[in-house]
Design an enzyme around this catalytic site. Structure first.
Site, mmCIF file in Angstrom:
data_model
loop_
_atom_site.group_PDB
_atom_site.id
_atom_site.type_symbol
_atom_site.label_atom_id
_atom_site.label_comp_id
_atom_site.label_asym_id
_atom_site.label_seq_id
_atom_site.Cartn_x
_atom_site.Cartn_y
_atom_site.Cartn_z
ATOM 1 N N LYS A 17 21.665 -14.234 56.593
ATOM 2 C CA LYS A 17 21.738 -12.780 56.852
ATOM 3 C C LYS A 17 23.152 -12.339 56.471
ATOM 4 O O LYS A 17 24.103 -12.544 57.195
ATOM 5 C CB LYS A 17 21.464 -12.500 58.343
ATOM 6 C CG LYS A 17 20.868 -11.134 58.638
ATOM 7 C CD LYS A 17 21.739 -9.953 58.211
ATOM 8 C CE LYS A 17 22.771 -9.555 59.224
ATOM 9 N NZ LYS A 17 23.688 -8.496 58.749
ATOM 10 N N GLU A 45 26.036 -6.246 55.954
ATOM 11 C CA GLU A 45 25.432 -5.081 55.298
ATOM 12 C C GLU A 45 26.339 -4.519 54.197
ATOM 13 O O GLU A 45 25.892 -3.782 53.328
ATOM 14 C CB GLU A 45 25.130 -3.991 56.328
ATOM 15 C CG GLU A 45 26.356 -3.387 56.967
ATOM 16 C CD GLU A 45 25.992 -2.385 58.058
ATOM 17 O OE1 GLU A 45 26.352 -2.657 59.218
ATOM 18 O OE2 GLU A 45 25.378 -1.361 57.741
ATOM 19 N N GLY A 101 31.911 -13.917 62.385
ATOM 20 C CA GLY A 101 32.052 -12.475 62.570
ATOM 21 C C GLY A 101 33.162 -12.172 63.548
ATOM 22 O O GLY A 101 34.025 -13.021 63.811
ATOM 23 N N THR A 143 31.363 -9.584 68.435
ATOM 24 C CA THR A 143 29.958 -9.932 68.181
ATOM 25 C C THR A 143 29.577 -11.265 68.826
ATOM 26 O O THR A 143 28.427 -11.459 69.227
ATOM 27 C CB THR A 143 29.686 -9.975 66.655
ATOM 28 O OG1 THR A 143 30.047 -8.699 66.108
ATOM 29 C CG2 THR A 143 28.233 -10.236 66.334
ATOM 30 N N GLY A 144 30.536 -12.179 68.958
ATOM 31 C CA GLY A 144 30.256 -13.518 69.483
ATOM 32 C C GLY A 144 29.522 -13.513 70.823
ATOM 33 O O GLY A 144 28.438 -14.110 70.947
ATOM 34 N N GLU A 198 32.129 -18.683 64.715
ATOM 35 C CA GLU A 198 33.437 -18.639 64.053
ATOM 36 C C GLU A 198 33.874 -17.184 64.077
ATOM 37 O O GLU A 198 33.381 -16.364 63.297
ATOM 38 C CB GLU A 198 33.328 -19.147 62.610
ATOM 39 C CG GLU A 198 32.994 -20.614 62.486
ATOM 40 C CD GLU A 198 34.062 -21.534 63.074
ATOM 41 O OE1 GLU A 198 35.207 -21.086 63.294
ATOM 42 O OE2 GLU A 198 33.730 -22.692 63.346
ATOM 43 N N CYS A 242 40.180 -14.355 58.161
ATOM 44 C CA CYS A 242 40.235 -14.701 59.597
ATOM 45 C C CYS A 242 41.502 -15.469 59.904
ATOM 46 O O CYS A 242 42.103 -15.285 60.956
ATOM 47 C CB CYS A 242 38.993 -15.488 59.998
ATOM 48 S SG CYS A 242 38.668 -16.908 58.949
ATOM 49 N N GLU A 265 43.365 -7.832 66.438
ATOM 50 C CA GLU A 265 43.262 -8.319 65.062
ATOM 51 C C GLU A 265 43.156 -7.121 64.112
ATOM 52 O O GLU A 265 42.148 -6.410 64.131
ATOM 53 C CB GLU A 265 42.018 -9.195 64.911
ATOM 54 C CG GLU A 265 41.903 -9.781 63.519
ATOM 55 C CD GLU A 265 40.559 -10.461 63.253
ATOM 56 O OE1 GLU A 265 39.543 -10.076 63.832
ATOM 57 O OE2 GLU A 265 40.553 -11.370 62.402
#
Ligand code: NAD
Length: 459
Positions: free
Chosen positions: A157, A160, A208, A212-213, A230, A264, A364
């Site tokens: 996935k 987007e 991500g 989101t984690g 990650e 990252c 971040e």
């Protein structure tokens, strides 16, 4: 879930459409998971050595299509062509690394006459691989190579913002695998959520943001699906007074600004000893002044745009907040005009005068903005570096390697460097502590994420 198509615009010139991708419906997600079940049956029965050979053929095919893959990355991510070529090479490298692993999957734990205990590593089933937009091909390869080698079926996935290179690459991959062993479904967060919540998805690997984690963990919790996360980083670099800037500076600069800071493991907070602080700030400002911003397709471009509007707004907001926090933008920190006005460009900001609690230091930024903070004692630098909820990477820059390693050992980070940053090794685990994630990618640890031990005790 929204139906329709994702329209991908070139971040270097938003008037240019790069391509489109279909948005998966809930029915498409179900169909993909069902097909992956069939793919898993077939692929998991192929011996591991043969699976490794397939990875090797995929690496050959990526090499043959390297130019198309790199150009696709430039068009949809915005990175310079030379960096895109590096991403393709890195993807080939990780495929080759896993393809060469000799691992028959059976370990004897005890053998006494007829009594034998051994264990194997079972593939998990259908793995959902959920990707970010900054390194679509590399991150996909980090996940896909061990997932497939271990015998899983995979559903990719993409972000987007950057589905096109992943569409091209998974088409290449699928040519070398049984039906259903690899698939791709496109769309936004809700498609990722539907996929990772599906009861027949046994494993979810997400790269991500730190936000989101935890959502993903909750989605997987009910059925105890395996999860690898990650997530974001806010890497510190500590520059000691004996760092040889004439030798190290270029590497230090690009550790913060490669891919326009959208990495990252980019240096996102720079702690510099007060003896060399002014010189380091001057060097950063001068180097940034000399950068050529532009479309990555132009070989002369050093730095491309920020990938998407949301990320550009985030970087701009943090730099504006830095002024309110008492910071000074020594250079940059604005959107350039002229020919670049149609793209999402941001003139790299070098920011001084901030305390460690400023938002630009604690959050971040994931873009071209760098706070530089002075310190007097190494202990103070370590304390500031560790005073952060994320702990992905960290580095120490010094000509005294032994002392630098001693400092690196005290830093909260899954990867610590001396006189480097960002460089990774396919053979060594990569991942973070604290809010930067769970589990590891790369190396044998990365392979183990996609399998579970099954013990046999025979009397
Ligand atoms: P993001 O978290 O917004 O999205 C990542 C992916 O997760 C996308 O495909 C998105 O659609 C999907 N997603 C979002 N919500 C979901 C949900 N509830 N369920 C399932 N899927 C969901 O991150 P991004 O903006 O695409 O990427 C940038 C971030 O990724 C940065 O924080 C960066 O540091 C991090 N990153 C980490 C690594 C690493 O290896 N640690 C590598 C690259 C990027």
């Amino acid at each position: 879930m929204p139906q329709g198509r994702l329209v991908i615009l070139n971040p270097a010139d938003r008037r240019r459409k790069v391509g489109e991708a279909p948005i998966a419906s809930p029915e498409d997600v179900k169909r993909a998971v069902d097909a992956a079940g069939g793919g898993f049956e077939c692929w998991s029965s192929v011996p591991m050595r043969e699976r490794g050979k397939a990875l090797s053929k995929i690496a050959d095919a990526f090499e043959a299509e390297g130019d198309a893959l790199a150009r696709s990355l430039v068009d949809e991510v915005g990175k310079p062509l030379k960096e895109a070529r590096g991403e393709v090479a890195g993807s080939i490298g990780v495929l080759r690394y896993y393809s060469a692993i000799e691992f028959d999957g059976r370990t004897v734990a005890r053998e006494e006459g007829e009594n034998v205990t051994f264990y194997t590593h079972q593939p998990l089933g259908v793995a959902a691989l959920i990707l970010p937009w900054n390194y679509p091909l590399l991150v996909m390869s980090w996940k896909l190579a061990p997932a497939l080698l271990a015998g899983n079926a995979a559903i990719v996935k993409p972000s987007e913002y950057t589905p096109l290179t992943n569409l091209l690459a998974t088409k290449i991959v699928a040519n070398h695998l049984p039906n259903g062993a690899v698939q791709i479904i496109c769309g936004g967060d809700s498609v990722g959520e539907a996929l990772s919540s599906h009861r027949k998805v046994a494993m979810v690997s997400l790269t991500g943001s730190a936000a989101t984690g935890p959502k993903l963990l909750r989605q997987a919790a009910g059925r105890m699906a395996r999860v690898t996360l990650e997530l974001g980083g806010n890497d510190p670099a500590i520059v000691m007074p004996d760092a040889d800037l004439s030798k190290r500076f270029e590497s230090l600069f690009w550790s913060a600004f490669r891919n326009a800071g959208q990495v990252c493991i980019a240096v996102k907070r720079l702690y510099v000893h007060e003896k060399i602080y002014d010189e380091v700030v001057r060097r950063f400002a001068g180097r940034a002044d000399a950068l050529r911003l532009g479309n990555g397709m132009d070989e002369a471009t050093d730095m491309g745009p920020v990938n998407n509007g949301a990320q550009l707004r985030k970087v701009s907001r943090l730099v504006s907040m830095a002024q309110k926090d008492g910071g000074k933008t020594v250079r940059g920190g604005r959107r350039p005009g002229g020919a670049l006005a149609h793209g999402l460009f941001y003139d790299p900001a070098i920011v001084t005068g901030l305390g460690n609690d400023a938002s630009l230091v604690q959050e971040e930024q994931f873009g071209p903005a760098l706070p530089i903070i002075p310190f007097g004692k190494a202990d103070d630098a370590v304390e500031m570096a560790n005073d952060c909820g994320l702990a992905l990477g960290a580095s120490v820059w010094s000509e005294d390697r032994k002392r630098a390693l001693g400092i690196a050992e005290r830093l909260d980070a899954g990867v610590a460097w001396v006189n480097a940053h960002m460089a990774l090794d396919n053979a060594a685990p990569f991942g973070g502590f604290k809010g930067s994630g769970l589990g590891r990618e790369l190396g044998m640890a990365g392979l183990m994420e996609y399998s579970a031990p099954k013990t046999y005790i025979i009397k």
